[in-house]
Each structure stands twice: as C-alpha cells, then as structure tokens.
Write a protein that holds these residues in place. Sequence first.
Motif, short mmCIF file in Angstrom:
data_model
loop_
_atom_site.label_atom_id
_atom_site.label_comp_id
_atom_site.label_asym_id
_atom_site.label_seq_id
_atom_site.Cartn_x
_atom_site.Cartn_y
_atom_site.Cartn_z
N UNK A 174 13.86 22.83 -96.65
CA UNK A 174 15.05 21.93 -96.16
C UNK A 174 16.11 22.54 -97.24
N UNK A 175 15.87 22.43 -98.52
CA UNK A 175 16.76 22.86 -99.41
C UNK A 175 17.68 24.12 -99.17
N UNK A 176 16.68 25.09 -98.71
CA UNK A 176 17.31 26.47 -98.32
C UNK A 176 18.34 26.72 -97.24
N UNK A 177 17.92 25.64 -96.10
CA UNK A 177 18.57 25.58 -94.99
C UNK A 177 19.85 24.45 -94.90
N UNK A 178 20.01 23.75 -96.35
CA UNK A 178 20.90 22.72 -96.41
C UNK A 178 22.47 23.55 -96.85
N UNK A 180 23.74 22.92 -99.73
CA UNK A 180 23.54 23.54 -100.92
C UNK A 180 22.76 24.82 -101.17
N UNK A 181 21.85 24.97 -100.15
CA UNK A 181 21.04 26.30 -99.92
C UNK A 181 21.88 27.39 -99.62
N UNK A 182 23.10 27.17 -98.81
CA UNK A 182 23.97 28.14 -98.35
C UNK A 182 24.78 28.56 -99.70
N UNK A 184 23.88 28.38 -102.77
CA UNK A 184 22.72 29.23 -103.62
C UNK A 184 22.93 30.81 -103.04
N UNK A 185 22.72 30.87 -101.66
CA UNK A 185 22.77 32.24 -101.24
C UNK A 185 24.07 32.94 -101.64
N UNK A 186 25.10 32.19 -101.38
CA UNK A 186 26.58 32.72 -101.60
C UNK A 186 26.63 33.12 -103.11
N UNK A 187 26.20 32.62 -103.68
CA UNK A 187 26.26 33.00 -105.47
C UNK A 187 25.48 34.44 -105.39
N UNK A 188 24.36 34.45 -104.69
CA UNK A 188 23.49 35.63 -105.02
C UNK A 188 24.42 37.06 -104.42
N UNK A 189 24.94 36.72 -103.04
CA UNK A 189 25.53 37.72 -102.42
C UNK A 189 26.83 38.05 -103.03
N UNK A 190 27.72 37.06 -103.66
CA UNK A 190 28.95 37.44 -104.02
C UNK A 190 29.33 36.14 -105.00
N UNK A 191 29.09 36.21 -106.28
CA UNK A 191 29.23 35.19 -107.47
C UNK A 191 30.91 35.17 -107.63
N UNK A 192 31.55 35.93 -107.80
CA UNK A 192 33.10 35.55 -108.04
C UNK A 192 33.45 35.01 -106.99
N UNK A 193 33.45 35.30 -105.41
CA UNK A 193 33.88 34.71 -104.40
C UNK A 193 33.32 33.22 -104.49
N UNK A 194 32.04 32.94 -104.92
CA UNK A 194 31.66 31.41 -104.99
C UNK A 194 32.28 30.77 -105.89
N UNK A 195 32.65 31.36 -107.05
CA UNK A 195 33.43 30.68 -108.20
C UNK A 195 34.78 30.60 -107.70
N UNK A 196 35.26 31.38 -107.05
CA UNK A 196 36.78 31.14 -106.34
C UNK A 196 36.71 30.02 -105.35
N UNK A 197 35.66 29.69 -104.88
CA UNK A 197 35.45 28.56 -103.96
C UNK A 197 35.30 27.32 -104.42
N UNK A 198 34.89 27.37 -105.89
CA UNK A 198 34.75 26.19 -106.67
C UNK A 198 33.38 25.93 -107.00
N UNK A 199 32.42 26.84 -106.55
CA UNK A 199 31.01 26.59 -106.60
C UNK A 199 30.59 27.11 -108.09
#
Length: 199
Positions: A174-178, A180-182, A184-199
């Motif tokens: 459930x966490x993976x498909x929430x 919040x899980x998305x 987490x996946x975004x951090x793995x795929x592109x951490x600078x972009x996740x940071x720029x989005x405020x995560x």
Amino acid sequence: MNTKKISLIVYALLLVALVAAPFFGAYPVFVMKLMCFALFAAAFNLLLGFTGLLSFGHAAFLGGSAYVAGHAMKVWGLTPELGLIAGTLSGAFLGWIFGVLAIRRQGIYFAMITLALAQMMFFVALQAKFTGGEDGLQGVPRGKLFGLVDLSNDLTMYYVALVIVVAAFLLIVRTIHSPFGQVLKGIKENEPRALSLGY
C-alpha cells in the motif's frame, strides 16, 4: 494475462503454501524465521529498490526492536501485544535517529554512516547486560496474545506470525502504491527534480 494478475496469482499461491506448510512436515519455528527475514528483505527493498538508498544499518532496526520486545516481555512482564508495540516503537525511534544523522548525506556517505551506526548498535548489544551479550536473550515467554491466544503452542505462534507478516507486507504494498510511494520512486529516478518539487 497482465503482470498484475500474474503477481496476484503468485502471491495467492505463496499464501496457500504458507498456510499449508506445517501440515506437510515443515517445522513451524523454522518457517517463522524465514517469514521474518522475508519481511526484513521487503522492508529493505522499500528503501533500496524503490528509493535508491543503500543502507547498511537496516539490521539494527530489526535487532534493536527484537531486544526491546524480548526484554519487555521477559523482565518487565508485558503481554505479547504490548511487547510487540514496544519493540515496534523502539525500531521506529532508531530509524528516526538514524535518519536524522544520515538522511542529508548521499551515496557512499549515507551508506557509511548507516554502517557506523549499525556497528555501534552491534557493540551495545554485545556489551549491555540486558541483552545477554553473546548468549542473547534466553527464555523469553510467549504468553497469551490479548489474554486469549496461547502462543506457547508452535502452530498457534506460526499462524499469528503469518497474519502479522501478511499484514506488514500489505502495508508495504500500500505504501508503494500511495502518493508517498510515488515520491520515493521519484527520488530514485531523479533526486534533483524531486528536490525542486519540494520533496
């Protein structure tokens, strides 16, 4: 047949196999240990596989919470459910401490900090009197869950452990498909972009 249906069929077959295992000669205590390590691996996969954070300190949460739960039931006389809650809270607290110290680091620095913290926990567990040192905790009473379910029977304990493992696995899914899980996946795929989005 799509991937999701195949996954559901595989999980259903695995669950049936685990339910039936004790009746086909599997030693319940051994299978319980396998289930615990499988859950440990699933939690580690949440961190490494979905977030891309390599932590060498994951075993500290499992060991620390197990020691607290065992000590609470053996020495403090807590019931199994309260012991499990105490262990879970202590594992979460350890995770918070590790996170505060390591989360702002990246790559090899993150891995090395988690390794150092885990080694520190290992030496504490080895030297502290309440852990039993190299002998570990001996004679932890199983007690009765909610005052009703007698856990001294291996088969009963097995099915209680199975319910807990399945519930925890469903929580991870459930966490993976929430949302919040998305993240987490975004951090793995592109951490600078996740940071720029405020995560």
